[in-house]
Design an enzyme around this catalytic site. Structure first.
Site, PDB file in Angstrom:
ATOM      1  N   LYS A   1       0.867  -1.187   0.000  1.00  0.00           N
ATOM      2  CA  LYS A   1       0.000   0.000   0.000  1.00  0.00           C
ATOM      3  C   LYS A   1       0.893   1.223   0.000  1.00  0.00           C
ATOM      4  CE  LYS A   1      -4.471   0.793   0.126  1.00  0.00           C
ATOM      5  NZ  LYS A   1      -5.530  -0.094  -0.382  1.00  0.00           N
TER       6      LYS A   1
HETATM    7  P1  NAD Z   1     -13.103   7.279  -2.714  1.00  0.00           P
HETATM    8  O1  NAD Z   1     -12.108   8.339  -2.489  1.00  0.00           O
HETATM    9  O2  NAD Z   1     -13.607   7.051  -4.087  1.00  0.00           O
HETATM   10  O3  NAD Z   1     -14.356   7.480  -1.739  1.00  0.00           O
HETATM   11  C1  NAD Z   1     -14.254   7.665  -0.359  1.00  0.00           C
HETATM   12  C2  NAD Z   1     -15.614   8.170   0.108  1.00  0.00           C
HETATM   13  O4  NAD Z   1     -15.652   8.214   1.543  1.00  0.00           O
HETATM   14  C3  NAD Z   1     -15.926   9.600  -0.355  1.00  0.00           C
HETATM   15  O5  NAD Z   1     -17.286   9.672  -0.692  1.00  0.00           O
HETATM   16  C4  NAD Z   1     -15.633  10.438   0.886  1.00  0.00           C
HETATM   17  O6  NAD Z   1     -16.331  11.673   0.880  1.00  0.00           O
HETATM   18  C5  NAD Z   1     -16.156   9.480   1.939  1.00  0.00           C
HETATM   19  N1  NAD Z   1     -15.733   9.753   3.312  1.00  0.00           N
HETATM   20  C6  NAD Z   1     -14.506  10.075   3.783  1.00  0.00           C
HETATM   21  N2  NAD Z   1     -14.559  10.209   5.121  1.00  0.00           N
HETATM   22  C7  NAD Z   1     -15.833   9.946   5.488  1.00  0.00           C
HETATM   23  C8  NAD Z   1     -16.528   9.897   6.729  1.00  0.00           C
HETATM   24  N3  NAD Z   1     -15.898  10.128   7.872  1.00  0.00           N
HETATM   25  N4  NAD Z   1     -17.854   9.604   6.725  1.00  0.00           N
HETATM   26  C9  NAD Z   1     -18.514   9.355   5.572  1.00  0.00           C
HETATM   27  N5  NAD Z   1     -17.912   9.371   4.375  1.00  0.00           N
HETATM   28  C10 NAD Z   1     -16.590   9.663   4.336  1.00  0.00           C
HETATM   29  O7  NAD Z   1     -12.446   5.938  -2.117  1.00  0.00           O
HETATM   30  P2  NAD Z   1     -12.808   4.439  -2.459  1.00  0.00           P
HETATM   31  O8  NAD Z   1     -11.863   3.975  -3.490  1.00  0.00           O
HETATM   32  O9  NAD Z   1     -14.270   4.324  -2.654  1.00  0.00           O
HETATM   33  O10 NAD Z   1     -12.369   3.716  -1.100  1.00  0.00           O
HETATM   34  C11 NAD Z   1     -13.226   3.633   0.019  1.00  0.00           C
HETATM   35  C12 NAD Z   1     -12.745   2.514   0.934  1.00  0.00           C
HETATM   36  O11 NAD Z   1     -12.705   1.295   0.197  1.00  0.00           O
HETATM   37  C13 NAD Z   1     -11.321   2.676   1.485  1.00  0.00           C
HETATM   38  O12 NAD Z   1     -11.247   2.067   2.758  1.00  0.00           O
HETATM   39  C14 NAD Z   1     -10.479   1.880   0.499  1.00  0.00           C
HETATM   40  O13 NAD Z   1      -9.250   1.467   1.054  1.00  0.00           O
HETATM   41  C15 NAD Z   1     -11.410   0.722   0.263  1.00  0.00           C
HETATM   42  N6  NAD Z   1     -11.158  -0.033  -0.975  1.00  0.00           N
HETATM   43  C16 NAD Z   1     -11.168   0.587  -2.195  1.00  0.00           C
HETATM   44  C17 NAD Z   1     -10.954  -0.169  -3.343  1.00  0.00           C
HETATM   45  C18 NAD Z   1     -11.033   0.428  -4.724  1.00  0.00           C
HETATM   46  O14 NAD Z   1     -10.974  -0.324  -5.696  1.00  0.00           O
HETATM   47  N7  NAD Z   1     -11.189   1.728  -4.867  1.00  0.00           N
HETATM   48  C19 NAD Z   1     -10.726  -1.548  -3.241  1.00  0.00           C
HETATM   49  C20 NAD Z   1     -10.753  -2.150  -1.984  1.00  0.00           C
HETATM   50  C21 NAD Z   1     -10.977  -1.374  -0.862  1.00  0.00           C
END
Ligand code: NAD
Length: 415
Positions: A105
């Site tokens: 990461k």
């Molecule tokens: P992203 O940046 O697209 O979205 C994150 C979202 O969370 C945004 O809408 C943001 O406004 C919101 N957010 C942030 N803090 C918040 C809070 N305190 N309360 C409510 N909403 C809040 O990110 P993503 O890619 O969707 O990732 C989200 C999670 O999923 C992370 O933990 C990431 O590690 C995990 N993840 C992502 C992927 C991927 O393919 N993108 C894969 C596996 C896991």
């Protein structure tokens, strides 16, 4: 207040599963530590002419099963501790779904909401250059994570290609399709959350039609998870992002909200439904909660207030071990992050394979392969959970740790 270490949380999950499966002490010692953590600091000239220094990290937790794989996060709260935890979870996730990868990461401490596109590009290109010695299609392959996108991956891929003197599409995944990105990658994590939810409901003989869903975080993962669930008839009654919470007992229009985010970035611009404080949606009465924002959202101080019977973890590490115990006592089913959100890295693997072979697949093939892998893994975890009488999280860790342990059995400990 007790200082919270996410890496400690990741280690505790491993320890708990290791105990249940009688893992050897020497393997546990290896599984507790990251193989490599690189910290970089670099200057960037901002749009106003001033110079700012940024700090970034890349952790390669364990590469016994293959090149390391993991996202890059841009966020003001990125720490070394967080990056290590996320890299550890990537290791167990890749092993769980049987991909030939280790876990990694990366992250840069910055606030993308306050940076221009040009500044983000400069940060990305310089960060890539600084971690270049440990990047490569057979070494470590980044992907998007919180506040990074396919555009970020395009800049990383271009920077790596410029520095090596040849175009290298296999060095990152989650790229735009025109650069060799896989069809279906953008939706893959959310689709995977949906598939895991559907399988859980199937096992319990429940229907998704009319089921009430709360989604915390409306980014890539949360929005697509909500989209696929709504398409199957689920009612999305509450969502939140960093700016606000929105509720509607009759069900929110997910596509309409996605269009709003596309245009205005934050849900505070959305005019339908009822606005509530951001964290309120966690405590509404519903069937299912999908945390899809950040770590440590469900903890010992709020777990008692959660009123759903199922949680499917879109985010990495949203539930602390203390909250896990509280929710387990309440009989809440939790599909753990390393299984629930593994759709992203599964399709990232497909993207890497396509880039290495130069042969690109139709979306139908990508989605079918994703579906097969997830259903197979869900069943495997479900069976172990029943057989050993452990939670789905512990069962998932048992499968994952066992796969990495098997590799050490044959490879041995060098030298
Ligand atoms: P992203 O940046 O697209 O979205 C994150 C979202 O969370 C945004 O809408 C943001 O406004 C919101 N957010 C942030 N803090 C918040 C809070 N305190 N309360 C409510 N909403 C809040 O990110 P993503 O890619 O969707 O990732 C989200 C999670 O999923 C992370 O933990 C990431 O590690 C995990 N993840 C992502 C992927 C991927 O393919 N993108 C894969 C596996 C896991």
């Amino acid at each position: 207040m007790k200082k919270f270490s996410i890496a400690e949380m990741a280690r505790r999950q491993v320890e708990k599963a290791a105990k249940m499966m009688n893992l050897s002490d020497h393997l546990l010692k290896i599984f507790m530590c990251p193989k490599r953590v690189l910290r970089v600091t670099f200057p960037v000239q901002m749009d106003d002419g001033t110079i700012q220094c940024f700090t970034g990290y890349r952790c390669q937790y364990n590469d016994a099963r293959g090149p390391t794989k993991g996202g890059v996060r841009y966020h003001p709260d990125v720490t070394e501790d967080e990056v290590i935890a996320l890299a550890a979870w990537m290791t167990w996730k890749c092993a769980l779904v049987d991909l030939p990868y280790g876990g990694a990461k990366g992250g840069v401490i910055c606030d993308p909401m306050r940076l221009s596109e040009r500044e983000l590009e400069k940060i990305t290109r310089r960060y890539t250059t600084e971690i270049m010695p440990i990047l490569g299609p057979q070494i470590d392959i980044p992907a998007p994570d919180v506040f990074t996108t396919s555009k970020t991956m395009a800049w990383m891929m271009d920077t790596f290609s410029m520095m090596t003197g040849h175009t290298e599409p296999a060095v990152v995944t989650g790229k735009p399709e025109v650069l060799g990105g896989s069809k279906g990658r953008k939706e893959a994590t959310g689709r995977g959350v949906f598939i895991n939810t559907r399988e859980l409901y199937r096992k319990l003989g429940k229907s998704l039609k009319g089921t009430k869903v709360l989604v915390q975080g409306f980014g890539n993962v949360g929005s697509y998870a909500a989209y696929f669930l709504a398409k199957e008839g689920a009612k999305i009654i509450g969502v939140s992002d960093s700016s606000t919470g929105i509720i509607d007992e009759n069900g929110l229009d997910v596509e309409d909200m996605m269009a709003c985010i596309e245009k205005y970035k934050l849900l505070e611009a959305y005019e339908k439904g009822t606005k509530v404080p951001r964290d309120e949606i966690l405590y509404k009465e519903a069937d299912l909660l999908i945390p899809a924002a950040l770590e440590n959202q469900i903890h010992e101080d709020n777990a008692d207030r959660i009123k759903v019977w199922a949680i499917v973890e879109g985010a990495n590490g949203p539930t602390t071990p203390e909250a896990d115990e509280i929710l387990e006592r309440k009989g809440v089913y939790i599909v753990p992050d390393i299984l629930a959100n593994s759709g992203g890295v599964i399709v990232s693997h497909f993207e890497w394979v396509q880039a290495l072979s130069g042969l690109y697949w139709e979306e139908k093939e990508v989605n079918e392969r994703l579906e097969n892998k997830l259903v197979k893994t869900f069943n495997e975890v479900w069976e172990i959970s029943k057989k050993m009488n452990v939670s789905l999280r512990i069962a998932a860790y048992m499968v994952a740790l066992n796969r990495v342990a098997e590799v050490y059995k044959y490879r041995g400990i060098f030298p």
